[in-house]
Design a protein around this motif. Sequence first.
Motif, PDB file in Angstrom:
ATOM      1  N   SER A  89       0.861  -1.180   0.000  1.00  0.00           N
ATOM      2  CA  SER A  89       0.000   0.000   0.000  1.00  0.00           C
ATOM      3  C   SER A  89       0.895   1.226   0.000  1.00  0.00           C
ATOM      4  O   SER A  89       2.074   1.157   0.390  1.00  0.00           O
ATOM      5  CB  SER A  89      -0.921  -0.003   1.232  1.00  0.00           C
ATOM      6  N   PRO A  90       0.375   2.413  -0.417  1.00  0.00           N
ATOM      7  CA  PRO A  90       1.227   3.611  -0.515  1.00  0.00           C
ATOM      8  C   PRO A  90       1.872   3.966   0.815  1.00  0.00           C
ATOM      9  O   PRO A  90       1.228   3.983   1.857  1.00  0.00           O
ATOM     10  CB  PRO A  90       0.266   4.695  -0.989  1.00  0.00           C
ATOM     11  N   CYS A  91       3.151   4.277   0.750  1.00  0.00           N
ATOM     12  CA  CYS A  91       3.922   4.674   1.914  1.00  0.00           C
ATOM     13  C   CYS A  91       5.093   5.511   1.456  1.00  0.00           C
ATOM     14  O   CYS A  91       5.352   5.628   0.252  1.00  0.00           O
ATOM     15  CB  CYS A  91       4.400   3.457   2.706  1.00  0.00           C
ATOM     16  N   THR A  92       5.821   6.068   2.399  1.00  0.00           N
ATOM     17  CA  THR A  92       6.965   6.896   2.059  1.00  0.00           C
ATOM     18  C   THR A  92       7.984   6.819   3.183  1.00  0.00           C
ATOM     19  O   THR A  92       7.726   6.232   4.251  1.00  0.00           O
ATOM     20  CB  THR A  92       6.547   8.343   1.810  1.00  0.00           C
ATOM     21  N   LEU A  93       9.145   7.418   2.929  1.00  0.00           N
ATOM     22  CA  LEU A  93      10.217   7.414   3.914  1.00  0.00           C
ATOM     23  C   LEU A  93       9.912   8.426   5.022  1.00  0.00           C
ATOM     24  O   LEU A  93       9.168   9.398   4.847  1.00  0.00           O
ATOM     25  CB  LEU A  93      11.544   7.757   3.246  1.00  0.00           C
ATOM     26  N   PHE A  94      10.547   8.207   6.126  1.00  0.00           N
ATOM     27  CA  PHE A  94      10.295   9.069   7.280  1.00  0.00           C
ATOM     28  C   PHE A  94      10.813  10.491   7.034  1.00  0.00           C
ATOM     29  O   PHE A  94      10.311  11.447   7.616  1.00  0.00           O
ATOM     30  CB  PHE A  94      10.970   8.477   8.536  1.00  0.00           C
TER      31      PHE A  94
ATOM     32  N   ILE B   7       5.598  16.533   4.824  1.00  0.00           N
ATOM     33  CA  ILE B   7       4.756  16.829   3.663  1.00  0.00           C
ATOM     34  C   ILE B   7       3.846  15.659   3.302  1.00  0.00           C
ATOM     35  O   ILE B   7       3.139  15.738   2.303  1.00  0.00           O
ATOM     36  CB  ILE B   7       5.626  17.180   2.447  1.00  0.00           C
ATOM     37  N   ALA B   8       3.856  14.546   4.054  1.00  0.00           N
ATOM     38  CA  ALA B   8       3.020  13.406   3.683  1.00  0.00           C
ATOM     39  C   ALA B   8       2.499  12.640   4.877  1.00  0.00           C
ATOM     40  O   ALA B   8       1.923  11.558   4.696  1.00  0.00           O
ATOM     41  CB  ALA B   8       3.822  12.470   2.772  1.00  0.00           C
ATOM     42  N   PHE B   9       2.637  13.118   6.125  1.00  0.00           N
ATOM     43  CA  PHE B   9       2.308  12.267   7.275  1.00  0.00           C
ATOM     44  C   PHE B   9       0.808  12.045   7.410  1.00  0.00           C
ATOM     45  O   PHE B   9       0.392  11.104   8.051  1.00  0.00           O
ATOM     46  CB  PHE B   9       2.890  12.876   8.559  1.00  0.00           C
ATOM     47  N   THR B  10      -0.025  12.902   6.846  1.00  0.00           N
ATOM     48  CA  THR B  10      -1.487  12.691   6.936  1.00  0.00           C
ATOM     49  C   THR B  10      -2.005  11.822   5.798  1.00  0.00           C
ATOM     50  O   THR B  10      -3.175  11.426   5.832  1.00  0.00           O
ATOM     51  CB  THR B  10      -2.210  14.035   6.908  1.00  0.00           C
ATOM     52  N   GLN B  11      -1.180  11.533   4.766  1.00  0.00           N
ATOM     53  CA  GLN B  11      -1.672  10.825   3.588  1.00  0.00           C
ATOM     54  C   GLN B  11      -1.021   9.457   3.404  1.00  0.00           C
ATOM     55  O   GLN B  11      -1.645   8.538   2.896  1.00  0.00           O
ATOM     56  CB  GLN B  11      -1.396  11.663   2.331  1.00  0.00           C
ATOM     57  N   LEU B  12       0.228   9.294   3.784  1.00  0.00           N
ATOM     58  CA  LEU B  12       0.956   8.062   3.524  1.00  0.00           C
ATOM     59  C   LEU B  12       1.496   7.499   4.831  1.00  0.00           C
ATOM     60  O   LEU B  12       1.731   8.233   5.814  1.00  0.00           O
ATOM     61  CB  LEU B  12       2.133   8.313   2.561  1.00  0.00           C
ATOM     62  N   THR B  13       1.717   6.177   4.801  1.00  0.00           N
ATOM     63  CA  THR B  13       2.356   5.511   5.929  1.00  0.00           C
ATOM     64  C   THR B  13       3.834   5.857   5.943  1.00  0.00           C
ATOM     65  O   THR B  13       4.508   5.820   4.905  1.00  0.00           O
ATOM     66  CB  THR B  13       2.172   3.986   5.812  1.00  0.00           C
ATOM     67  N   LEU B  14       4.360   6.126   7.141  1.00  0.00           N
ATOM     68  CA  LEU B  14       5.760   6.527   7.277  1.00  0.00           C
ATOM     69  C   LEU B  14       6.578   5.345   7.765  1.00  0.00           C
ATOM     70  O   LEU B  14       6.298   4.771   8.823  1.00  0.00           O
ATOM     71  CB  LEU B  14       5.881   7.685   8.262  1.00  0.00           C
ATOM     72  N   LEU B  15       7.559   4.951   6.965  1.00  0.00           N
ATOM     73  CA  LEU B  15       8.446   3.859   7.355  1.00  0.00           C
ATOM     74  C   LEU B  15       9.408   4.332   8.432  1.00  0.00           C
ATOM     75  O   LEU B  15       9.630   5.535   8.640  1.00  0.00           O
ATOM     76  CB  LEU B  15       9.211   3.348   6.131  1.00  0.00           C
ATOM     77  N   HIS B  16      10.002   3.354   9.079  1.00  0.00           N
ATOM     78  CA  HIS B  16      10.935   3.647  10.179  1.00  0.00           C
ATOM     79  C   HIS B  16      12.118   4.452   9.638  1.00  0.00           C
ATOM     80  O   HIS B  16      12.540   4.278   8.469  1.00  0.00           O
ATOM     81  CB  HIS B  16      11.419   2.332  10.805  1.00  0.00           C
ATOM     82  N   PRO B  17      12.709   5.334  10.438  1.00  0.00           N
ATOM     83  CA  PRO B  17      13.859   6.125   9.954  1.00  0.00           C
ATOM     84  C   PRO B  17      15.016   5.290   9.453  1.00  0.00           C
ATOM     85  O   PRO B  17      15.858   5.786   8.703  1.00  0.00           O
ATOM     86  CB  PRO B  17      14.250   6.957  11.186  1.00  0.00           C
TER      87      PRO B  17
END
Length: 1562
Positions: free
Chosen positions: A1158-1163, A1168-1178
């Motif tokens: 599912s859509p996610c992004t880097l921490f 700019i994306a914390f309300t829309q995409l899952t944030l992976l671990h740093p």
Amino acid sequence: MALPWVEFAQKEDLTVRLGNILHDYAFGPGVFRELLQNADDAKARRFALLADDSFHSGHAGARNPSPTGLLDQRLAAWQGPAVLAYNDASFSDADFEGIRRVGASVKKEDHSKIGRYGLGFNATYHLTDVVSFVSRERLCIFDPHRAHLPSDLPGLQLTLTADTRAQYSAQLEPFDAAEACVDGAGTLFRLPLRTPELAAKSAICKQAHSFQDALAILREFLASAGELLLFLQYVEELEVYVRQAPGWKCLGSAKIQMACAAASERLRKERRMLHNLVEEEVRARRTGFILPIEILGDADGGSRLAVWLVTLRAEPAQCIEAPPGHHVPNFRMAAVALPLLQGAGSETDAFGQAYCFLPLSMATGLNAHVSANFALTANRRDLWRRSDDEASSESSFRAAWNEALLEGTCPKAYCDCMELYAALALGAEPPFPTDLDLPHPISVQSMWAVWPSTGLGHFSEIPRLVSQELVARDAKVFLDADANFLSAKSALLYPDARYSKLDASLRAAISRLCLAGRRRRVVQVPEALCELLDIKGVTWLQPQSLSNMLKGLDTKVSAQEADCLVDYLLSGGSGPLSLLHGLTLCPLLSGKLGTFWPAGEQTPEYMWSEDPSMQELVNKEFVDPSSGTFALLKPRVANSRLNLRLLNSRALPSLVESVLPAAWRHKREVKLLADGSICVDDAPNPTCQPTPKLQKVPKPKVQKQNLRYESRKRSGYEDWDDYDDEEDYPENAPAQKCPPAPDFSETKPMVSVNKESELEVVVRKCVLLWKLAEDVSDKGSNPVQHLQDFPCIPVIAERVGVRLVSMQGAAGLLSVEDFASEEVKVLADFGVLLARPGPRLRTALGVHRSAALAALTKAVERSKSKPPLKQRWHLGLKDMRLDLDKALPLKRLVSSIALRGTRKDMERSLALPIFETCGPFAVPMLPGTCVITPSAEWDAWLEPHVGDFLISWTETAKTTLREFGIQRSPLPEFLARVCAPRAGLFDQELSLAFLEAVASLGAALWKKNGVQKDLAAIATACEAAPVVVFPNRRCRCCDLVDPADADLQEMLPDFAMLPPPEYCSPVVLSVLRRAGLKSLADEDVFLTAARHIEENSGSDAFAGGALLKQLAARFQSLKWTSRSFTSLSRLRIFPAVACQGAYPPKAASSTMTVALDSPCTLFQHAPIAFTQLTLLHPSFNQWPKPLLQRFGALKDPPPLPVVVANLIEVARRWKEAEAAETAETATRQGIVEKHLAALKSMSTRSHATQTGVQHSLCTIKFLVLHDGSLVSPCETFDALHDGRAESSDEDTDGLASKAAKSSKKARWGLPQYLRPYRRLLLGIAGPAVQSVQQLPTIYVQPAPSNPVPDFIQASLNRPELADVIFVVDPLGSPRMLYAHRLVLAAASEHFHAAFSTYAEAAEARCRVELPDWVLARPMLWMLAYLYQGYDAAKAQQVAFRLGQDEHHGPGLSFRRSNRRQLVDSEMGEDMCCLLRLSEFYQLDHLKQWVENELCKLLVPESLIALSTHAYFCNARQLLRVCVYHLRQKYGELVGIEDWEDLEPAIKELVLAGVAPTATDAA
């Protein structure tokens, strides 16, 4: 009353006519040759050329430059250097009349003139434009330009009297200066040289000539002066003078010298043959004379005498229908000039020249010069050729005339010359009446040099035609070795080069026999003439002709001469044998000569054998095998059909019956027992039958053959390679009588063998029988078949008394010649039969080295031992061992055989057990019979297990291996064939050695496809065999875990086990890993571990993080498929950060596990994306970029829609939250800044994307001010627009300072973090968002009615009827445009008012000076618009057509003004000028049309410039369109230099959305 017509006719200027003549006639010595032929036609005897470099009176360079004494002062320019031509004949009245004609010579009808074949006097215009000459007290001057004579005359004639000479003394001065070189009477031409100044004005020729140029041409003329006199009729002396201080100097001359006056008079009469033919009307004549020419001033500066033999021949012309108006001579005339003497120290020019009385520009390739009354082309460079015209055309007639000369008259004249030459050489009577006075003797041997051999071009057939004519005349021109001239009937020709190569005895015999037979003499012909003389009527010395002469003669020659004659008759052995019939030339052993006859019953027969000992078997006369005839007939004697009988293998059937007993037929072997008895096939010798009575052997019937009755008629001198012997015996040929032959019939008794002595005799005769059977000259038969039924093969090395064996009993027979004595003893010990077979017997029995090795193999098999084998270690080995004590002698024998044999023998020797092992045996070197290791270490490891099959490498054994080229086994082959099948039996030491050896092979054996068979077997053994040895068990690689992944044992303890420490070295582990050792680098193992973690760890992210850490560390070496990464992304093992609240989470936030499907992004993208995409671990921020790209759902960086949605959601959450404190305000401003930084890439997106972002964010309150309040971009538009002076992002180009000067009151009132994003915010909140507008359209009103008729429309820009002139002067080069005031006044109110108001309009032509911004083509376009009824498109075509011819000229150069370029095309510039003209002249419809067309050319680069132009041209519709596009591009344009320079009124229109005119704006 005026006549209704005017003069209208074709004409041609005289200068043009002369120029065309000179164009076809090249400049050179030919110019003076034309003057020479005119002198000859005038019957002059002396001709002289004078080069005068003086400047005479009247010329600017003379001592007296005054033009006084000239006919016209303009003639002074021609008083400089000149070339003068003199002849001692005066002009007749007809000559004065004829020289005035150009191209219509009076000589064309006079066939006694040679000038009819040239260009004549007109060639002199190459040198000058003004020709003058003096003859018969008259001065004539020609001036085709009409520029130098009084009254501009083209020419004049002045009668020379005392008064006129005094009056025009300066004009006559050049002629008077030449009196020292002339005789007074005669004609003197003067050709003043054309200088560069005069050449520039000349209409005849632009070529100038200096005095040195003219002098060089005169020297070239002088070089061939001697040959110019050859075919002339009257001129006898040629001279060339040059004027040098203080007087004239003779450069050289050529003069005909005769012994006395009477001889000179006779020669003059003979030279006038052309005149005589016309005057005396003689139509057939031939003559010849000697022409001695004395040449002075040659290249070496001396003098020499050239003597020529000249023959002339005239024949009546055949009736050829000539074209109308063409004057045809009644005779054809040809002449040949042959050099007899060229002077001391000079060489004969053997490359002839073509003449038409004077030299032509073509070489003949002959040995003499040839002249004829040819039909020449206009430029006298070539003969007239045939064309594609009809047969009656003039070209075909002239070509036919030349062909008749070249094929008839010229060859005959050449033959006359050769006959005269032969008569002169021998001092004989000439073949036709002539007057010859030879001053010097002629060499007889030079006759062949006179004979023509090659010709060029038109004369290529002359040598062949001359040869045919000489043979047809039976002329005596063939020179023999005794310096006699023979005719073709009494000469026997032979090539000179080949005749000298014949044997001396053969030449002597041929000469003697030819004279005795046909009374002919041998003539040696040069090689170059052989092909020419291969014609009818000529007899060549050939085998056929010599055979015919020798038949019926008593040769009486020696044996050596007989051999030479036979060799020549048979052309070295390939000629027809029928040429020998009836000739006594056969050498016999008795020393006599036998006669060759066809084979038959009535002919004596001679036996043929190379072995003289065969006479013991047959009692007949034998041909001498040592003679040359024997060697010559040897290849053909079998099918010769001569009276020669071969003693060869064909006589074996009868000879076998006389040597071997009939009872031995079909027996295998004959033995001689110890008691002296004879045993046949292990049985007593059959009782012999009593000897019967002698029987007469019937003779074979011989078909009667006939001699060849007709000799072959061959021309040339080719060999007899393709001759067929069958043609020598035609069926209907008459029989030739020959002496009877004696009867050689024989009787044969029956044979019996009962004693040892009789057996020895039979053995000796069997040797002779096989000698006949081995006769290799008897091809096409199988003589062995006559001996195969009898035991007739003598055995040398007996085995149990065997003396004779048959072919059926000779299995395993070897040749004793192939072995040494010691080897023969070894072979005999093994029981191998030996003999001395010949090649055919070897072939029939297969006796060769490989057969010897096969025989040894069979013999060794009988003494082979077979020890017991171990079941597992000996798996796959064949038992072919031989005891070592028996193998050593065999090894020495086989080594000697193989070393003397071929490579194939070496390979066969490998099949014998001669190679020592580590045990007491020897084995063959075959696959599966021995073991060869790659090194000594492997020998030590394997000797306890396979020692009896392991090849020994001791010093003795190594020598044998080196001889046979055997080396240690390659490592891959050894591992595949020896170790791989036994890998499961190795102990730990052998197993480690095996794995280390496999590692040394590299990665080639682990490929999926294209692997070699041996490498595939090794890889299979490593994967399938238990190669890992523990103290108490064995394991396969797939059962163990890689020691580098020790933590895998903790994750998967149920199936993970490590290998022993001995197997943990890097080299061994590299093999174990490829053979199936479990590792996290394997995608299947990794996925299994991941699934295990997902099932057992739940939401614990630690275990999954540790596993993924291994993936990140090894990614660069992994070669996983995309499917593996897809499967991994579906597993819920990836650590992620939980997101809650209105602010981005921190790194220390709580974690969870997610799947990457599912859509996610880097921490790092959390703000700019914390309300829309899952944030992976740093920790994922450190992953390699290529690894992150393998997961498709990972968005790095987040897309633009995600950033926009995140910003909207953040603004919503901030709005619902309480007022922010100061610390939170800074945080919020940082978040907004990161969003704006991400949105900066919006300028590279599509227009639709930009519009969507604008409408999504323009009213959203996400901008955080200093007090923490939230505002939208639209609410801050004015502040953003006015704050450009302090915008930090625009200072790079120096624009901020420039903007500050124009707006000093503007200050930045927003937070500092928004300054870098001012332009972005202006684009979001720009004027295009504030109001919704549609793209404006341009209205073009209907065109007014056309008030201009068609006639007036076509008169635009025509000066004939125009009364208005518009002057366009864009770049200082005025251009006139013509129009009509009535048309303009009718079509335009502006022009109507202008022409009615201003006073200048009342003039006949009104001149209107246009401003400098007006271009020519747009002005023509506007005028054409008024003329064409207000049709702007049609007016464009008319304007382009009118300006097309002068578009690139100076009058229509389109200047670019200093203003910025509007568009990148010339069309756009024309339309901009046309728009301004339509505004200037108040043409509303045209302006609207141009506005509409300019909208089509609108591009972003020209938007600002075109809007400025539309504003000042009052083009409101075009301006409205430009304003619309400026509002759309506001965010991109604001702040750039063009925008700052834009008119302020236009800027206000962009912001306000109104489009007033320039007047309204002011």
